[in-house]
Design a protein around this motif. Sequence first.
Motif, short mmCIF file in Angstrom:
data_model
loop_
_atom_site.label_atom_id
_atom_site.label_comp_id
_atom_site.label_asym_id
_atom_site.label_seq_id
_atom_site.Cartn_x
_atom_site.Cartn_y
_atom_site.Cartn_z
N ASP A 1 -0.76 -6.46 -1.35
CA ASP A 1 -1.98 -6.54 -0.82
C ASP A 1 -2.00 -4.30 0.04
O ASP A 1 -1.56 -4.70 1.14
CB ASP A 1 -2.36 -7.04 0.58
N VAL A 2 -1.27 -3.69 -0.66
CA VAL A 2 -1.58 -2.63 -0.72
C VAL A 2 -2.96 -1.60 -1.35
O VAL A 2 -3.33 -1.82 -2.52
CB VAL A 2 -0.10 -2.19 -1.04
N ASP A 3 -2.98 -0.48 -0.99
CA ASP A 3 -3.98 0.20 -1.86
C ASP A 3 -3.76 0.87 -3.30
O ASP A 3 -2.05 1.00 -3.44
CB ASP A 3 -4.24 1.83 -0.69
N MET A 4 -4.53 0.01 -3.88
CA MET A 4 -3.69 0.63 -5.46
C MET A 4 -5.18 1.22 -6.26
O MET A 4 -6.56 0.72 -5.96
CB MET A 4 -3.13 -1.11 -5.62
N ILE A 5 -4.38 1.77 -7.52
CA ILE A 5 -5.82 2.30 -8.61
C ILE A 5 -4.54 2.28 -9.74
O ILE A 5 -3.36 2.72 -9.93
CB ILE A 5 -5.85 3.73 -7.86
N GLU A 6 -5.78 1.76 -10.40
CA GLU A 6 -5.25 1.36 -12.40
C GLU A 6 -5.00 2.91 -12.32
O GLU A 6 -6.06 3.76 -12.36
CB GLU A 6 -5.83 0.20 -12.57
N LYS B 1 -7.21 -1.67 -0.62
CA LYS B 1 -8.45 -1.32 -1.04
C LYS B 1 -7.82 -1.08 -3.01
O LYS B 1 -6.36 -0.83 -2.86
CB LYS B 1 -9.43 0.12 -1.22
N PHE B 2 -8.58 -1.16 -4.22
CA PHE B 2 -7.77 -0.87 -5.25
C PHE B 2 -9.06 -0.49 -5.97
O PHE B 2 -10.17 -0.91 -5.53
CB PHE B 2 -7.37 -2.31 -6.24
N ILE B 3 -8.45 0.65 -7.06
CA ILE B 3 -10.14 1.20 -7.25
C ILE B 3 -9.69 1.26 -8.90
O ILE B 3 -8.41 1.30 -9.61
CB ILE B 3 -9.82 3.02 -7.11
N LYS C 1 -15.00 5.74 3.29
CA LYS C 1 -14.32 4.12 2.19
C LYS C 1 -13.86 4.79 1.03
O LYS C 1 -13.57 3.34 0.74
CB LYS C 1 -15.98 3.39 2.46
N PHE C 2 -14.55 5.96 0.11
CA PHE C 2 -14.12 5.69 -1.32
C PHE C 2 -12.75 6.82 -1.63
O PHE C 2 -12.36 6.47 -2.71
CB PHE C 2 -15.03 6.52 -2.40
N MET C 3 -12.60 6.82 -0.47
CA MET C 3 -11.22 7.36 0.12
C MET C 3 -9.48 6.60 -0.58
O MET C 3 -9.96 5.85 0.56
CB MET C 3 -11.19 8.31 1.23
N LEU C 4 -9.13 6.65 -1.25
CA LEU C 4 -7.26 5.24 -0.87
C LEU C 4 -6.23 6.40 -1.05
O LEU C 4 -5.88 7.52 -1.21
CB LEU C 4 -6.67 5.00 -2.29
N ARG C 5 -6.66 6.24 0.81
CA ARG C 5 -4.96 6.51 1.16
C ARG C 5 -4.47 5.84 2.48
O ARG C 5 -3.79 6.48 3.18
CB ARG C 5 -5.82 7.38 2.40
N GLY C 6 -4.33 4.40 1.51
CA GLY C 6 -3.43 3.47 2.72
C GLY C 6 -4.15 2.98 3.15
O GLY C 6 -5.00 3.27 3.59
N ALA C 7 -3.93 1.54 3.20
CA ALA C 7 -4.55 0.45 4.08
C ALA C 7 -4.29 0.50 5.49
O ALA C 7 -5.75 0.39 5.52
CB ALA C 7 -4.05 -0.15 3.28
N GLY C 8 -3.38 1.22 5.57
CA GLY C 8 -3.43 1.55 7.28
C GLY C 8 -3.12 -0.35 8.08
O GLY C 8 -2.07 -1.45 7.67
N THR C 9 -3.79 -0.65 8.61
CA THR C 9 -3.48 -1.60 9.78
C THR C 9 -4.86 -2.68 8.91
O THR C 9 -5.07 -4.04 9.25
CB THR C 9 -4.31 -2.09 10.88
N GLY C 10 -5.89 -2.45 7.78
CA GLY C 10 -7.25 -2.47 7.45
C GLY C 10 -7.04 -3.79 5.75
O GLY C 10 -5.67 -3.93 5.39
N LYS C 11 -7.36 -3.79 5.42
CA LYS C 11 -7.62 -4.25 4.22
C LYS C 11 -7.18 -3.38 3.44
O LYS C 11 -7.93 -2.10 3.16
CB LYS C 11 -9.49 -4.68 3.80
N THR D 1 1.15 2.60 1.76
CA THR D 1 1.98 2.42 0.32
C THR D 1 0.36 2.60 -0.41
O THR D 1 -0.39 2.07 -0.44
CB THR D 1 2.31 1.16 0.04
N ILE D 2 0.74 3.13 -1.30
CA ILE D 2 -0.31 3.11 -2.38
C ILE D 2 0.28 3.14 -4.09
O ILE D 2 0.84 3.81 -4.06
CB ILE D 2 -1.04 4.86 -2.43
#
Lengths: 348, 258, 179
Positions: B62-67, A200-202, A188-198, B45-46
Amino acid sequence: MSGNNVIGEAAIRAGCRFYAGYPITPQNELTEYMAEHMRTVEGGVFLQSESEIAAINMIAGASATGVRVMTSSSSPGISLKQEGISSMAACELPGIIVNIMRGGPGLGNIRPSQGDYFQATRGGGHGDYRTIVIAPATGQELADLTMDAFDLADKYRMPVMILADGMMGQMMEPVIFKKPNPRQYPEKFMLRGAGTGKSKFIHGLILDPIDSEAHNWKLARKYQVIAENETLFEEHRVDDAELVIVAYGTSARIAKGAIKRLRSHGMKIGLFRPITLWPFPELKLRALSAKIKNFLVFEMSTGQMLEDVRLALQGYANIEFHGRPGGAVPTPSELANVVARVYNKKDL
Amino acid sequence: MAKTVFKHPESLKEAVFHYCPGCGHSIAHRLVSEVIDEMGIRGITIGVPPAGCAVLAYNYFDVDMIEAPHGRGPAMASAIKRCLPDRVVFSYQGDGDLAAIGIAESFHAANRGENITVIFINNAVYGMTGGQMAPTTMLNQRTTTSPTGRKKELDGYPVKVCEIFSQLRGATYVERCSVSSPAGVNKTKKAIKKAFQCQVDGLGFSLVEVLSPCPTNWKMTPIDSCKWIDEVMAKEFPPGVFKDEIAEMKKSAEAAPC
Amino acid sequence: MLVKTIFCGFGGQGVLMMGISLANSAMNKGYHVTYLPAYGAEMRGGTANCTVAVSDEEIASPIASEPGCLVVMNSPSLLTFQNKVSEGGTIFINSSIVDIRPNRDDVKTICVPCTDMAQELGNNRVANIIMMGAFIKELKVVSPEIYLKSLEAIMGSRKKALAEINRKAFAAGFDYIKD
């Protein structure tokens, strides 16, 4: 293997799969070791970065994807990395930063030194944060503690610094590598692309002061847990000691040599060696002051850990200091002479 | 049956932009989201937003992002892509972020030929900090730190990012567009799509510069801002394709033994 | 038992290799060892040195304030280090190129013309191994077999051609010291 190579090998064995670094003496052997070996392990990435700043941000990015990461440098380069270290602390990204300290301030020189204690133990960059700081003193500890550092970084999701100096980096000692622990780092801490889910942002940017304060206190509580649970130290011949030297890393090695001499002359000298510099093992040191009233802090600096020793002992014992800053490395006999003078002056 | 001709992009959160009225970021965000939707790459996409006005991009994409800290986006994006080669990684940067504090990271990511996409918003000022002189500020343009206008003798010249980056052998696709008109917006979207496709095809570094209005700091109306882009900025920063080696890269990729 | 030795000479004389080979062979014999090269300005100035500590117990300090042994391959090194050697210690001198002698009478001096001997063997570069032969014979830290095996392991396969000449060189130095 030289100390630098030991750190590299231990890191790879511990599952480090991303390393970024920039050349600076006296840690180049580590970067070179990673260049040679990282790309031959599956999934291993080695990147020679354009700067120290890029290197630390590269490992931050790689860490976010869930990979074990490391970068290394020497004092001036570590100053450059502070931006990224602060950012990793804020974003709660695990990673290992190796500082093979050299003489400072400024460009200083390339001789072994311990002048970066404040920078390392007080966070170093901006903002309210800490990094765990580990100071090995032998080749074997370089191997063991580097591996442990990865586990600690994962456990607390924060940067961990290995603080050694040019002598530790260059010295060769026989080393046996232990078996690494299986990694436990939740997906859950990994950023690997959202897939079909929600998605994340770090991020470490928190504009709302209430939220930001909460984040700071959350980090502070984490640091408190670490302070209570993760201190490491070594006591050497303190049982009957009338004077205890407090030293870490290379200084502690020199101190042990001095103690051997002094003991052979009948002087009851011991050593207290913090292995974690943050958290500083202050309770253990304070406990020692119940029966020992004389301490001598020895550092290859003008006196930085000295302040932590003062805080720990809270005036309950006498504290003397001997320091050799700027890349000067004293011999055991020099230190022995200093300690003997203090010992005899105290009329113990 | 009614046909949907306009909808909210799935890759864009249903949040109200905090950007000032007339700001180009909102348009660029939407274009990037539309491209991500159309290519069906939202899940892989990141994004790496910059320090600056777009620092809050993760509130919208609405994609994974990191600052990334100031200017370090391409270093971070490089590492992410190296660890996850099958993901689509983009950094979104302003002119200060890319061409001043982060010029080294951007330059070397391009030079290494990192297979990432950089969306570069050029609005000739530091927006978030209050309209100071940027590396891309025009000569004689007044900003809060060039109150009598940018002087070449004192402040140097506007940095031409596309012209410089297209010289790097590691860069595959470099184009400058503008969102000052509907036609420009359409062109920009095409360029962004081409850049992302370049990455998906594994062909290397792509950069799309977007001349973008900042009415607040330019102290102009949104309409005048768009005019200023076309009449002033575009003279210094002419839109166009500065480098497109996509076809060559494709050919050499196909020729390479598997 | 604790033997600390400083090896010193010009860069290129194989001074660090002397230390590394001793450290490795002592390690292979099961001793505690530390090897500490001097690097940086000194190296750039054209001189090199390293300190090797060998002990049957844990080694406190890898730095030698008073080394028991000193191996000098050039004259400047003798001047730099001779006064550090502990009383009763041993100084090995490459007498082919070091024409001065220690100014102390409380240490044992062993002169080995190892550069000349190396020339006789047809390879200037093995002077260091000749010196190691004498060193091992005199100090008996490890057996010649362990030393040569360790040396070959360090050299690796790519320098196999050197193994033979190294053996010869080692033997020459070893035999140079009379029982």
